[in-house]
Design a protein around this motif. Structure first.
Motif, PDB file in Angstrom:
ATOM      1  N   LEU A  70      38.535 -49.729  14.342  1.00  0.00           N
ATOM      2  CA  LEU A  70      39.564 -50.407  13.550  1.00  0.00           C
ATOM      3  C   LEU A  70      40.255 -49.385  12.659  1.00  0.00           C
ATOM      4  CD1 LEU A  70      40.898 -53.110  12.676  1.00  0.00           C
ATOM      5  CD2 LEU A  70      39.193 -53.205  10.841  1.00  0.00           C
ATOM      6  N   PHE A  71      41.563 -49.232  12.842  1.00  0.00           N
ATOM      7  CA  PHE A  71      42.344 -48.339  11.975  1.00  0.00           C
ATOM      8  C   PHE A  71      43.137 -49.190  11.001  1.00  0.00           C
ATOM      9  CE2 PHE A  71      46.348 -46.108  11.002  1.00  0.00           C
ATOM     10  CZ  PHE A  71      45.816 -45.008  10.345  1.00  0.00           C
ATOM     11  N   VAL A  72      42.967 -48.932   9.714  1.00  0.00           N
ATOM     12  CA  VAL A  72      43.675 -49.673   8.674  1.00  0.00           C
ATOM     13  C   VAL A  72      44.734 -48.746   8.090  1.00  0.00           C
ATOM     14  CG1 VAL A  72      43.438 -51.027   6.571  1.00  0.00           C
ATOM     15  CG2 VAL A  72      41.530 -50.903   8.187  1.00  0.00           C
ATOM     16  N   GLY A  73      45.986 -49.031   8.397  1.00  0.00           N
ATOM     17  CA  GLY A  73      47.064 -48.177   7.912  1.00  0.00           C
ATOM     18  C   GLY A  73      48.296 -48.311   8.783  1.00  0.00           C
ATOM     19  N   ASP A  74      49.147 -47.306   8.732  1.00  0.00           N
ATOM     20  CA  ASP A  74      50.410 -47.292   9.474  1.00  0.00           C
ATOM     21  C   ASP A  74      50.179 -46.671  10.850  1.00  0.00           C
ATOM     22  OD1 ASP A  74      53.001 -47.253  10.355  1.00  0.00           O
ATOM     23  OD2 ASP A  74      53.676 -45.682   8.993  1.00  0.00           O
ATOM     24  N   ALA A  76      52.308 -45.957  13.123  1.00  0.00           N
ATOM     25  CA  ALA A  76      53.339 -44.991  13.502  1.00  0.00           C
ATOM     26  C   ALA A  76      53.249 -43.693  12.711  1.00  0.00           C
ATOM     27  CB  ALA A  76      54.729 -45.611  13.314  1.00  0.00           C
ATOM     28  N   GLY A  77      52.404 -43.645  11.704  1.00  0.00           N
ATOM     29  CA  GLY A  77      52.261 -42.436  10.901  1.00  0.00           C
ATOM     30  C   GLY A  77      51.465 -41.361  11.613  1.00  0.00           C
ATOM     31  N   GLY A  78      51.416 -40.197  10.994  1.00  0.00           N
ATOM     32  CA  GLY A  78      50.714 -39.071  11.597  1.00  0.00           C
ATOM     33  C   GLY A  78      49.237 -39.342  11.800  1.00  0.00           C
ATOM     34  N   MET A  79      48.589 -39.949  10.796  1.00  0.00           N
ATOM     35  CA  MET A  79      47.164 -40.218  10.922  1.00  0.00           C
ATOM     36  C   MET A  79      46.898 -41.310  11.947  1.00  0.00           C
ATOM     37  SD  MET A  79      44.366 -41.051   7.929  1.00  0.00           S
ATOM     38  CE  MET A  79      44.932 -39.605   7.033  1.00  0.00           C
ATOM     39  N   VAL A  96      44.669 -51.906  15.339  1.00  0.00           N
ATOM     40  CA  VAL A  96      45.357 -51.439  14.138  1.00  0.00           C
ATOM     41  C   VAL A  96      45.708 -52.641  13.264  1.00  0.00           C
ATOM     42  CG1 VAL A  96      47.339 -50.194  13.235  1.00  0.00           C
ATOM     43  CG2 VAL A  96      46.296 -49.466  15.390  1.00  0.00           C
ATOM     44  N   THR A  97      45.421 -52.528  11.996  1.00  0.00           N
ATOM     45  CA  THR A  97      45.776 -53.564  11.041  1.00  0.00           C
ATOM     46  C   THR A  97      46.300 -52.900   9.777  1.00  0.00           C
ATOM     47  OG1 THR A  97      44.941 -55.435   9.737  1.00  0.00           O
ATOM     48  CG2 THR A  97      43.426 -53.628  10.149  1.00  0.00           C
ATOM     49  N   LYS A  98      47.090 -53.607   9.017  1.00  0.00           N
ATOM     50  CA  LYS A  98      47.670 -53.055   7.795  1.00  0.00           C
ATOM     51  C   LYS A  98      46.920 -53.479   6.539  1.00  0.00           C
ATOM     52  CE  LYS A  98      52.365 -52.532   9.591  1.00  0.00           C
ATOM     53  NZ  LYS A  98      53.803 -52.861   9.398  1.00  0.00           N
ATOM     54  N   SER A  99      45.849 -54.252   6.713  1.00  0.00           N
ATOM     55  CA  SER A  99      45.107 -54.710   5.551  1.00  0.00           C
ATOM     56  C   SER A  99      43.676 -55.043   5.955  1.00  0.00           C
ATOM     57  CB  SER A  99      45.782 -55.942   4.933  1.00  0.00           C
ATOM     58  OG  SER A  99      44.992 -56.473   3.893  1.00  0.00           O
ATOM     59  N   LEU A 116      40.185 -45.740   7.434  1.00  0.00           N
ATOM     60  CA  LEU A 116      41.212 -46.131   6.474  1.00  0.00           C
ATOM     61  C   LEU A 116      42.143 -44.958   6.219  1.00  0.00           C
ATOM     62  CD1 LEU A 116      38.259 -47.503   5.400  1.00  0.00           C
ATOM     63  CD2 LEU A 116      39.918 -48.714   3.987  1.00  0.00           C
ATOM     64  N   GLU A 117      43.430 -45.219   6.257  1.00  0.00           N
ATOM     65  CA  GLU A 117      44.406 -44.147   6.084  1.00  0.00           C
ATOM     66  C   GLU A 117      44.279 -43.497   4.706  1.00  0.00           C
ATOM     67  OE1 GLU A 117      49.153 -43.345   6.954  1.00  0.00           O
ATOM     68  OE2 GLU A 117      48.385 -45.391   6.831  1.00  0.00           O
ATOM     69  N   SER A 118      43.960 -44.279   3.692  1.00  0.00           N
ATOM     70  CA  SER A 118      43.749 -43.746   2.347  1.00  0.00           C
ATOM     71  C   SER A 118      42.855 -44.709   1.576  1.00  0.00           C
ATOM     72  CB  SER A 118      45.081 -43.547   1.622  1.00  0.00           C
ATOM     73  OG  SER A 118      45.654 -44.801   1.288  1.00  0.00           O
TER      74      SER A 118
END
Length: 238
Positions: A70-74, A76-79, A96-99, A116-118
């Motif tokens: 599970l990737f939490v973030g953008d 389309a971003g680099g990460m 992928v989820t944004k939250s 988590l992206e950050s």
């Protein structure tokens, strides 16, 4: 002295022999398969049988589905692109989820890893509580970056979860980095350019200005930053 008649006969014989040798080589080349590889399949690989990531949604997961990251973030971003490429390389499915709020208790299959992206995605609502619970259940939690030093400093629970004992400096200039054995692939490695090597210094692509986090005694470090020498020994900046 060779007469014209004998010379003519000799030429006929040479032409005949040349024709016979050349003709035999042509017949041999046509009957052989030197230019054909019998090991090559008649149906070349089309990529249809190659492994592909499954299209998965948190709301539609079942206990029979394959493990996923599970990737939490953008996305389309680099990460997000880097994590997606890593999952493809490791043959892992990705969602992928944004939250973190989308990962509710109603999801029937929890991820084997959360990236988590950050740290900002761990600050919203009960996200940190959920991460702490999942970590105890064996889910691997990865923070791609720790951007907001003040937000981390003001959240003691997050600092404990990250294994940070204190924040020595908001920004610190490094001279390089050291990777310990067990981090990704390979053994211990130093990444540091010499002050006398200007060309290598220009080719340095690491961000050498980072926050200085001092980790607790129970936290295992796989990578540390290096600062300028002091008292003859290299100090390390986590």
């Amino acid at each position: 002295m060779v007469s014209k008649r004998n010379f003519f006969n000799i030429m006929i014989m040479m032409v005949t022999l040349l024709f016979l040798f050349q003709f035999s080589m042509v017949i041999r080349a046509q009957s052989s398969s030197y230019d054909h590889n019998n090991a090559v399949s008649e149906n070349p690989l089309s990529g249809q049988d190659a492994w592909q990531q499954a299209k998965m949604k948190l709301s539609a997961l079942t206990e029979e589905d394959d493990p996923y990251v599970l990737f939490v973030g953008d996305a389309a971003g680099g990460m997000g692109q880097a994590v997606s490429s890593w999952c493809t390389y490791r043959k892992k499915n990705i969602i992928v989820t944004k939250s973190m709020t989308e990962l509710t208790d109603y999801v029937k299959l929890m991820p084997e890893m959360i990236v988590l992206e950050s740290e900002s995605y761990a600050l919203e609502g009960a996200s940190l509580k959920k991460l702490e619970k999942l970590e105890k259940e064996g889910v691997i939690i990865v923070f791609g970056s720790l951007e907001d030093v003040d937000a981390i400093r003001n959240n003691s629970e997050l600092m404990d979860f990250l294994g940070i004992q204190s924040i020595a400096a908001k920004e610190k200039q490094l001279t390089g980095a050291k990777l310990f054995e067990g981090f990704l692939l390979g053994g211990e490695e130093w990444y540091q350019t010499s002050e006398n090597d200007k060309y290598a210094e220009e080719k340095q692509d690491l961000d050498l200005t980072v926050p200085w986090y001092q980790i607790g005694s129970g936290t295992k470090a796989y990578m540390v930053g290096l600062i300028k020498e002091k008292t003859g020994e290299k100090e390390q900046c986590h």
